[in-house]
Scaffold this motif. Structure first.
Motif, PDB file in Angstrom:
ATOM      1  N   ILE A  62       0.854  -1.184   0.000  1.00  0.00           N
ATOM      2  CA  ILE A  62       0.000   0.000   0.000  1.00  0.00           C
ATOM      3  C   ILE A  62       0.892   1.237   0.000  1.00  0.00           C
ATOM      4  O   ILE A  62       1.778   1.366   0.845  1.00  0.00           O
ATOM      5  CB  ILE A  62      -0.908   0.014   1.239  1.00  0.00           C
ATOM      6  CG1 ILE A  62      -1.805  -1.235   1.239  1.00  0.00           C
ATOM      7  CG2 ILE A  62      -1.741   1.288   1.294  1.00  0.00           C
ATOM      8  CD1 ILE A  62      -2.453  -1.537   2.569  1.00  0.00           C
ATOM      9  N   VAL A  63       0.667   2.123  -0.966  1.00  0.00           N
ATOM     10  CA  VAL A  63       1.396   3.387  -1.046  1.00  0.00           C
ATOM     11  C   VAL A  63       0.379   4.487  -0.780  1.00  0.00           C
ATOM     12  O   VAL A  63      -0.558   4.652  -1.548  1.00  0.00           O
ATOM     13  CB  VAL A  63       2.032   3.602  -2.434  1.00  0.00           C
ATOM     14  CG1 VAL A  63       2.908   4.844  -2.440  1.00  0.00           C
ATOM     15  CG2 VAL A  63       2.823   2.377  -2.884  1.00  0.00           C
ATOM     16  N   HIS A  64       0.556   5.209   0.313  1.00  0.00           N
ATOM     17  CA  HIS A  64      -0.393   6.280   0.607  1.00  0.00           C
ATOM     18  C   HIS A  64       0.178   7.606   0.099  1.00  0.00           C
ATOM     19  O   HIS A  64       1.391   7.749  -0.091  1.00  0.00           O
ATOM     20  CB  HIS A  64      -0.677   6.372   2.113  1.00  0.00           C
ATOM     21  CG  HIS A  64       0.436   7.016   2.868  1.00  0.00           C
ATOM     22  ND1 HIS A  64       0.575   8.386   2.947  1.00  0.00           N
ATOM     23  CD2 HIS A  64       1.470   6.482   3.530  1.00  0.00           C
ATOM     24  CE1 HIS A  64       1.665   8.659   3.635  1.00  0.00           C
ATOM     25  NE2 HIS A  64       2.226   7.520   4.004  1.00  0.00           N
ATOM     26  N   SER A  65      -0.705   8.557  -0.118  1.00  0.00           N
ATOM     27  CA  SER A  65      -0.262   9.902  -0.526  1.00  0.00           C
ATOM     28  C   SER A  65      -0.864  10.949   0.406  1.00  0.00           C
ATOM     29  O   SER A  65      -1.205  12.042  -0.019  1.00  0.00           O
ATOM     30  CB  SER A  65      -0.651  10.174  -1.987  1.00  0.00           C
ATOM     31  OG  SER A  65      -2.053  10.174  -2.148  1.00  0.00           O
ATOM     32  N   PHE A  66      -0.960  10.598   1.682  1.00  0.00           N
ATOM     33  CA  PHE A  66      -1.578  11.482   2.665  1.00  0.00           C
ATOM     34  C   PHE A  66      -0.573  12.470   3.236  1.00  0.00           C
ATOM     35  O   PHE A  66       0.621  12.185   3.312  1.00  0.00           O
ATOM     36  CB  PHE A  66      -2.160  10.679   3.827  1.00  0.00           C
ATOM     37  CG  PHE A  66      -3.152   9.626   3.420  1.00  0.00           C
ATOM     38  CD1 PHE A  66      -4.046   9.838   2.390  1.00  0.00           C
ATOM     39  CD2 PHE A  66      -3.185   8.420   4.077  1.00  0.00           C
ATOM     40  CE1 PHE A  66      -4.965   8.873   2.023  1.00  0.00           C
ATOM     41  CE2 PHE A  66      -4.109   7.442   3.725  1.00  0.00           C
ATOM     42  CZ  PHE A  66      -4.995   7.672   2.697  1.00  0.00           C
ATOM     43  N   ILE A  83       4.182   1.835   2.100  1.00  0.00           N
ATOM     44  CA  ILE A  83       5.200   2.759   1.601  1.00  0.00           C
ATOM     45  C   ILE A  83       4.747   4.161   1.955  1.00  0.00           C
ATOM     46  O   ILE A  83       3.685   4.609   1.561  1.00  0.00           O
ATOM     47  CB  ILE A  83       5.434   2.576   0.090  1.00  0.00           C
ATOM     48  CG1 ILE A  83       5.933   1.151  -0.161  1.00  0.00           C
ATOM     49  CG2 ILE A  83       6.418   3.613  -0.420  1.00  0.00           C
ATOM     50  CD1 ILE A  83       6.186   0.801  -1.594  1.00  0.00           C
ATOM     51  N   ASP A  84       5.606   4.833   2.713  1.00  0.00           N
ATOM     52  CA  ASP A  84       5.277   6.131   3.294  1.00  0.00           C
ATOM     53  C   ASP A  84       6.021   7.237   2.561  1.00  0.00           C
ATOM     54  O   ASP A  84       7.246   7.265   2.580  1.00  0.00           O
ATOM     55  CB  ASP A  84       5.673   6.095   4.776  1.00  0.00           C
ATOM     56  CG  ASP A  84       5.506   7.419   5.474  1.00  0.00           C
ATOM     57  OD1 ASP A  84       6.208   7.646   6.469  1.00  0.00           O
ATOM     58  OD2 ASP A  84       4.692   8.241   5.020  1.00  0.00           O
ATOM     59  N   ILE A  85       5.288   8.144   1.932  1.00  0.00           N
ATOM     60  CA  ILE A  85       5.936   9.263   1.232  1.00  0.00           C
ATOM     61  C   ILE A  85       5.781  10.585   1.976  1.00  0.00           C
ATOM     62  O   ILE A  85       6.205  11.626   1.491  1.00  0.00           O
ATOM     63  CB  ILE A  85       5.411   9.424  -0.215  1.00  0.00           C
ATOM     64  CG1 ILE A  85       3.957   9.889  -0.223  1.00  0.00           C
ATOM     65  CG2 ILE A  85       5.594   8.152  -1.007  1.00  0.00           C
ATOM     66  CD1 ILE A  85       3.492  10.436  -1.549  1.00  0.00           C
TER      67      ILE A  85
END
Length: 160
Positions: free
Chosen positions: A63-67, A89-91
């Protein structure tokens, strides 16, 4: 292995633009409003991408979040059970509102704060990129992506 992107903002759209050409099975794009995702898929001509609710997207292996960071921690705590055993995956960068410093305490990192709230995750892959143009241009060529691990983050105001 299934992969999902959460969010339809600038970073979410950029992640889908860059990742979708490289997936073997459909990339799952989760949103509060799947109708918006469906429209964006059509507008951008994305292939191998399907719309989903956040709940459906949380079923993916990766899971790639864009929060925003300020939204990430409450969300992660609320969904800790669904994130158990997943790769997240934390961006997010934990910037202050004026982008002059980080909101995390000295001696900790965003990844460590996230781990505290979701201790059952399989693993975390913090990815930092200061340039959203990387996503817009469908390339990371010429852009610096910084992989970090807990304790590696240095405050902007600290000497190098």
């Amino acid at each position: 292995m299934s992969i999902s992107i959460l969010g339809t903002g600038r970073m979410g759209q950029g992640l889908v633009r860059v990742i979708s050409p490289h997936v073997k099975e459909d990339l799952i794009w989760g949103s509060r409003t799947p109708e918006k995702v469906k429209r964006l898929i059509q507008e951008h001509g994305f292939r191998n991408v399907r719309e989903a609710t956040y709940a459906d997207a949380l079923q993916a292996d990766v899971i790639v979040h864009s929060f925003w960071y300020r939204d990430l921690l409450p969300w992660a705590q609320e969904h800790a059970g669904e994130l158990a055993g997943k790769i997240l995956i934390d961006i997010a960068n934990p910037f202050t509102e004026d982008f002059q410093d980080f909101t995390t305490a000295l001696g900790t990192s965003a990844a460590e704060e996230l781990q505290k709230r979701c201790p059952q995750r399989a693993s975390s892959a913090p990815l930092r990129t200061p340039f959203s143009r990387c996503w817009k241009n469908r390339s990371i060529k010429g852009c610096k992506a910084i992989f970090t691990s807990p304790g590696m983050t240095r405050r902007r105001s600290e000497p190098s």
